[in-house]
Scaffold this motif. Structure first.
Motif, PDB file in Angstrom:
ATOM      1  N   SER B  45       0.676  -1.220   0.214  1.00 25.46           N
ATOM      2  CA  SER B  45       0.089   0.006  -0.006  1.00 25.46           C
ATOM      3  C   SER B  45       0.812   1.204   0.030  1.00 25.46           C
ATOM      4  CB  SER B  45      -0.960   0.111   1.167  1.00 25.46           C
ATOM      5  OG  SER B  45      -1.984  -0.879   1.015  1.00 25.46           O
ATOM      6  N   THR B  46       1.976   1.205   0.740  1.00 14.81           N
ATOM      7  CA  THR B  46       2.785   2.380   0.948  1.00 14.81           C
ATOM      8  C   THR B  46       3.294   2.619  -0.819  1.00 14.81           C
ATOM      9  OG1 THR B  46       3.447   1.905   3.053  1.00 14.81           O
ATOM     10  CG2 THR B  46       4.830   3.376   1.995  1.00 14.81           C
ATOM     11  N   HIS B  49       0.815   4.354  -2.620  1.00 16.72           N
ATOM     12  CA  HIS B  49       0.628   5.606  -2.080  1.00 16.72           C
ATOM     13  C   HIS B  49       1.879   6.638  -2.799  1.00 16.72           C
ATOM     14  CE1 HIS B  49      -1.471   4.199   1.694  1.00 16.72           C
ATOM     15  NE2 HIS B  49      -2.381   4.153   0.613  1.00 16.72           N
ATOM     16  N   LEU B  54       0.554  10.582  -3.275  1.00 16.78           N
ATOM     17  CA  LEU B  54      -0.298  10.911  -1.885  1.00 16.78           C
ATOM     18  C   LEU B  54       0.904  10.832  -0.799  1.00 16.78           C
ATOM     19  CD1 LEU B  54      -3.030   8.019  -2.070  1.00 16.78           C
ATOM     20  CD2 LEU B  54      -3.332  10.536  -2.696  1.00 16.78           C
ATOM     21  N   ASP B  55       1.918  10.410  -1.086  1.00 15.74           N
ATOM     22  CA  ASP B  55       3.005  10.547  -0.153  1.00 15.74           C
ATOM     23  C   ASP B  55       4.367  10.927  -0.598  1.00 15.74           C
ATOM     24  OD1 ASP B  55       4.019  10.572   2.614  1.00 15.74           O
ATOM     25  OD2 ASP B  55       3.491   8.571   3.046  1.00 15.74           O
ATOM     26  N   PHE B  89     -10.276   3.431  -2.962  1.00 13.22           N
ATOM     27  CA  PHE B  89      -9.671   2.884  -1.686  1.00 13.22           C
ATOM     28  C   PHE B  89     -10.312   1.702  -1.021  1.00 13.22           C
ATOM     29  CE2 PHE B  89      -8.879   7.271  -2.016  1.00 13.22           C
ATOM     30  CZ  PHE B  89      -7.164   7.399  -1.811  1.00 13.22           C
ATOM     31  N   ASP B 166      -6.503   0.449  -3.842  1.00  9.56           N
ATOM     32  CA  ASP B 166      -5.836   0.034  -2.732  1.00  9.56           C
ATOM     33  C   ASP B 166      -6.782  -0.933  -1.973  1.00  9.56           C
ATOM     34  OD1 ASP B 166      -4.499  -0.346  -0.452  1.00  9.56           O
ATOM     35  OD2 ASP B 166      -4.380   1.596   0.056  1.00  9.56           O
TER      36      ASP B 166
END
Lengths: 412, 282
Positions: B45-46, B49, B54-55, B89, B166
């Motif tokens: 998931s990281t 993202h 998103l990150d 999501f 996700d």
């Protein structure tokens, strides 16, 4: 990304949220309306009190223009040490001859004591020419018992309610000072030496404490031995057109007399002093109102944002700009402000309407709050600005956080 | 289309630093269906993202259409997410105050498209996803699968180049999960959309052209399926029919579900006749 699109999105979000959260609307409307009333009503009350005091001062004590002694040939020290205007009758005649002058009243403040059965009263003895003073000072309509002292009365006085003592007075209690009623006899001692008895012909109530301390006596009644003929301590003038007071003052000054000429508001220090004293309380009330509004909005929006943090994160994730999200909260806050101000204005106007019918009876007079447009605009703007700042801070903080953090709330 | 090079993401938990993604490099081509697969806590998931902007990565670069996007300011990333990416999501994440239609139009309001055009397009997408009868329903009035389809509709509204999903089936029952995954496949095939799906369910590996196996923050293996194995897809279909019949679903209900999932009626009928004959009912 065009500003229009961001504003369109912000408007859409805030409107939809606003539609579904009427409980929050009711809560914030009530709080903001109270803050508005707190700010605007007290300012209006203060303004009303200032206007009442000034109006009474102008109507009963100063006139539109007031002439007082000033050092010079025509001014000498009176028996009581106060400055007096010599040749007052001549000055009155000159002023009356000017265009636009409606009336002139010669007033002579006397150093004297008023007593009943050996008990001293509180009051100020003023000598007037009744037929000249009443049109200028408007005292006559305030006589509520007995009659005025006219041209032909002998040995008569007209007393204000404070001068007459209990039960008429608003400031004196039973046993303090004298207590007279119409028909009673009072003993007046002029300059600590000359005593004479007078009958109370009538009593007046201007509701203004300063003029209600007056005891009026016909100028003709003053013992000649005092040597006060053709003298005055002030000349009270009324004019035809109050918008031209400066012109009239200039005309009087052009007469070249050695007197002090003032327009009433230049002498209305008491009204301003009252307003200034209340101004301190007004500032406290204003700050309290603004703080209540700001803190409530801040906490409510902050809690609201924390509850919606996830959705703020989602909105940012799908590309809604930070600016649009912040603006959506500001629009929402603006909705609450408008509702709060609208309700607050309604409450304020209702209270003022009621107090117009039933004015507040204060020692300084009957007071009706005066809500001016500038007061309302100032109060409204203060609430709007304070609320927008209070809403902006938490929104700015939360929208500045990491998107993943806002979606998953600190799981990472 | 997307190229990831030596991507690293470290989270600080108090004084402890945790490497969620250690050193990840792979490419995603245009029109690919990529499944990032791995156990819970593996960092998949990281990775999604980070790829979805998103990150921010601790190290490494993300290149989108030849441009390094990992170091762009947030406002630029926001524009890329809006115009080139769509997100689905695990928990649907649609706004509770907005209806299905309003949730779908939301990202499009940020674009230059006219109000009428946005609403017409949103309606068309929702109908394409089988939600024509739910346009004006609030999320609280929708089932889990319907909410997820609204979320998919929202991700499609700005014609993105890539969809990030996700664990989109994690909160759905098996039937609805099947429908949802088939929808992604349908979107990939019919709309030529690049799909990046994160899932720990091995059942869905057969849908992907490329499988990125992630474990302990590292890419363990990348498997390329030159052509999606249709026989596997048919075996999944048969398995679904068998399970549904066992659970007591009617033939009409199963047909309806599978049509929504993108299967042709003739294939379903053929498989159903086989399934009915081979599977004891009751």
């Amino acid at each position: 990304m065009k500003l229009y699109n961001e504003l369109r999105t912000a408007d859409f979000i805030s409107y939809k949220y606003f539609q579904k959260n009427y409980k929050l609307l009711i809560f914030l409307t009530v709080i903001l309306s109270f803050s508005f009333v707190n700010i605007v009503f007290f300012t209006s009350f203060n303004k009303g009190l200032e206007e009442t005091v000034n109006n009474e001062l102008r109507t009963y004590v100063l006139g539109d223009i007031i002439i007082e002694p000033e050092g010079g040939d025509e001014v000498t020290k009176g028996q009581g040490g106060e400055e007096i205007i010599e040749n007052a009758d001549e000055i009155v005649s000159k002023i009356r001859a000017l265009p636009g002058i409606a009336g002139v009243s010669k007033r002579l403040g006397l150093r004297a004591t008023i007593a009943k059965k050996g008990k001293l009263g509180i009051g100020r003895l003023i000598a007037i020419i009744p037929e000249e003073d009443y049109p200028v000072s408007s005292l006559e309509p305030t006589i509520f018992e007995g009659s005025s002292i006219g041209r032909y009365e002998k040995n008569g006085v007209l007393m204000g309610v404070e001068s007459a003592g209990f039960p008429w007075s608003r400031t004196l209690t039973q046993g303090t000072g004298i207590s007279v009623k119409v028909g009673d006899e009072v003993e007046i001692t002029f300059d600590s030496q000359f005593k004479k008895n007078y009958t109370v012909m009538g009593m007046f109530d201007t509701r203004y404490f300063e003029s209600d301390f007056f005891t009026l006596i016909n100028e003709k009644e003053i013992p000649e031995s005092l040597g006060l003929k053709n003298k005055a301590t002030s000349l009270m003038i009324t004019v035809d057109d109050r918008s031209k007071l400066q012109e009239y003052k200039r005309d009087i000054l052009n007469l070249g007399m050695h007197v002090k000429v003032s327009i009433w508001d230049e002498k209305a220090g008491f009204g301003q002093q009252v307003a200034k004293s209340l101004g301190v309380i007004q500032i406290v009330m204003f700050v309290a109102g603004i703080v209540i509004a700001s803190v409530t909005i801040f906490i409510t929006i902050y809690v609201n944002i924390l509850n919606r943090m996830k959705f703020i994160g989602i909105m940012r994730a799908i590309g809604i700009s930070r600016f649009a999200i912040i603006v959506s909260y500001l629009i929402e806050t603006l909705f609450y402000c408008v509702a709060g101000i609208f309700v607050g204005l309604g409450i304020t106007l209702a209270i003022i309407r009621y107090l117009t019918i039933q004015p507040l009876d204060l020692p300084l007079g009957l007071v009706t709050p005066v809500a001016t447009t500038s007061n309302i605009v100032f109060g409204s703007l203060s609430i709007v600005i304070a609320s927008l700042i209070s809403a902006f801070i938490p929104t700015y903080i939360v929208t500045g956080k990491n998107i993943i953090y806002t979606i998953y709330r600190g799981e990472k | 289309m997307i190229s990831v090079s030596h991507l690293k993401k470290t989270y600080r938990v108090g004084k402890i630093e945790v490497d969620a993604v250690k050193d990840v490099s792979f490419d995603v081509g245009k029109g690919e269906f990529v499944n990032i697969h791995g156990p819970s806590g593996s960092g998949k998931s990281t990775i999604l993202h980070l790829l979805g902007l998103l990150d921010d990565p601790t190290k490494g670069t993300i290149t989108l259409n030849g441009k390094n996007v990992s170091s762009l300011p947030e406002s630029e990333k926001s524009k890329i997410r809006l115009m080139k990416m769509g997100f689905v999501f695990q928990e649907y994440n649609i706004l509770p105050e907005l209806t299905a239609l309003e949730n779908t139009v939301l990202p499009a309001l940020m674009t230059d498209a006219s109000h009428d055009l946005i609403y017409r397009k949103a309606e068309k997408i929702l109908r394409y996803l089988g939600l024509g009868h739910r346009l004006h329903h609030l999320p609280s009035e929708l089932s889990g699968g319907e909410k997820q389809r609204v979320s998919i509709a929202r991700s499609l509204i700005n014609d993105p180049e890539i969809i990030f999903a996700d664990e989109p089936t994690a909160n759905l029952d098996s039937v609805t999960s099947e429908i949802t995954i088939n929808l992604f496949k349908k979107m990939n095939e019919e709309l030529q959309l690049t799909i990046l799906l994160v899932s720990h369910n091995p059942k869905y590996l057969v849908y992907a052209n490329k499988i990125v196996f992630v474990e302990d923050g590292l890419v363990k293996n990348i498997q390329i399926n030159r052509k999606t194995d249709k026989s596997d897809r048919f075996s999944l279909l048969r398995s679904f029919i068998r399970n549904s019949l066992k659970k007591g679903y009617s033939i009409n209900a199963i047909t309806s579900i599978l049509v929504k999932a993108g299967w042709k009626k003739s294939i379903i009928e053929a498989e159903l006749s086989t399934g009915v004959s081979k599977t004891p009912v009751g």
